[in-house]
Write an enzyme that holds these catalytic residues in place. Sequence first.
Site, PDB file in Angstrom:
ATOM      1  N   HIS A  58      36.050  48.385  47.564  1.00  0.00           N
ATOM      2  CA  HIS A  58      35.661  47.369  48.538  1.00  0.00           C
ATOM      3  C   HIS A  58      34.966  47.982  49.749  1.00  0.00           C
ATOM      4  CE1 HIS A  58      38.838  48.518  51.371  1.00  0.00           C
ATOM      5  NE2 HIS A  58      39.638  48.638  50.323  1.00  0.00           N
ATOM      6  N   GLY A  59      34.170  47.171  50.426  1.00  0.00           N
ATOM      7  CA  GLY A  59      33.553  47.609  51.674  1.00  0.00           C
ATOM      8  C   GLY A  59      34.595  47.834  52.756  1.00  0.00           C
ATOM      9  N   ARG A 118      39.854  41.697  50.557  1.00  0.00           N
ATOM     10  CA  ARG A 118      38.779  42.651  50.810  1.00  0.00           C
ATOM     11  C   ARG A 118      38.056  43.042  49.529  1.00  0.00           C
ATOM     12  NH1 ARG A 118      43.818  45.026  51.535  1.00  0.00           N
ATOM     13  NH2 ARG A 118      44.209  47.137  50.731  1.00  0.00           N
ATOM     14  N   GLU A 169      45.589  47.764  45.816  1.00  0.00           N
ATOM     15  CA  GLU A 169      45.682  49.091  46.412  1.00  0.00           C
ATOM     16  C   GLU A 169      47.097  49.640  46.226  1.00  0.00           C
ATOM     17  OE1 GLU A 169      44.889  51.918  47.099  1.00  0.00           O
ATOM     18  OE2 GLU A 169      43.709  51.838  48.955  1.00  0.00           O
ATOM     19  N   TYR A 216      51.636  51.375  50.595  1.00  0.00           N
ATOM     20  CA  TYR A 216      51.920  52.476  51.519  1.00  0.00           C
ATOM     21  C   TYR A 216      53.274  52.352  52.217  1.00  0.00           C
ATOM     22  CZ  TYR A 216      47.584  55.077  51.166  1.00  0.00           C
ATOM     23  OH  TYR A 216      46.559  55.866  50.700  1.00  0.00           O
ATOM     24  N   HIS A 218      40.170  49.121  44.826  1.00  0.00           N
ATOM     25  CA  HIS A 218      40.585  49.826  46.036  1.00  0.00           C
ATOM     26  C   HIS A 218      40.552  51.334  45.807  1.00  0.00           C
ATOM     27  CE1 HIS A 218      42.120  45.964  47.656  1.00  0.00           C
ATOM     28  NE2 HIS A 218      42.301  45.724  46.369  1.00  0.00           N
TER      29      HIS A 218
END
Length: 247
Positions: free
Chosen positions: A9-10, A60, A87, A90, A182
């Site tokens: 993604h950007g 995103r 993604e 985390y 991601h």
Amino acid sequence: MHKVVLLRHGQSTWNKENRFTGWKDVDLSDQGVAEAQEAGRLMKDAGLGFNIAYTSVLRRAIKTLYRALDEMDLLWIPVEKHWRLNERHYGALQGLNKAETAAKFGEAQVLAWRRSYDVPPPALEPDDPRVEANDPRYAGLAPGTVPLTECLKDTVARVLPFWHAELAPAIRAGRQVLVSAHGNSMRALVKYLDGISDIDIVGLNIPNGIPLVYELDAELRPLRHYYLGDPEAAAKAAAAVAAQGKA
């Protein structure tokens, strides 16, 4: 020969703020929108076409996909969204500034959390408001499926079943596949495709918004891969990703 294109993604708003994002559903920044549109132009100029696309359930990646497809006049093709392309999670780092975290815990520790294969960040507590278990997009998953933290090894274990069940069969069937995902879900795919070792994967950084083309043989073994556009720009963008965890 088969082709599959992987597109990170950007830039997101939290990329711009240098924050750990993970499963937090943040939007694209203005730069990220421009990167997604440029990715579409690069793919169109390269003569690429797609008849199916896959993305995560995070905006995103979804918005990057649609911005790129819009540039290619391909908004009409089928799009499959799946949480397995999310993604890496985390954990308790989600929302924290990477440079500030490096200053507190040391760059070596943050590098291990960000890029190592089997070192997860500290986990969220089950009652932490950041836990996504009650998010409606994950409502159909079995209890305990939504992670409280993940290392890359965990992300590989999550992503590869989707490769084997969905992506690989589509590619073998002759579908022209685009995957918008991601940094770490792409690192999981690249690790598998290229046979990258657990040690060497630490050094792999994937830039935002630059299409990565894989040419595969009949057994879906890579013949070659390359970023579209200026190679120097791709290398510079990857180096910028690597530098995010420095104090």
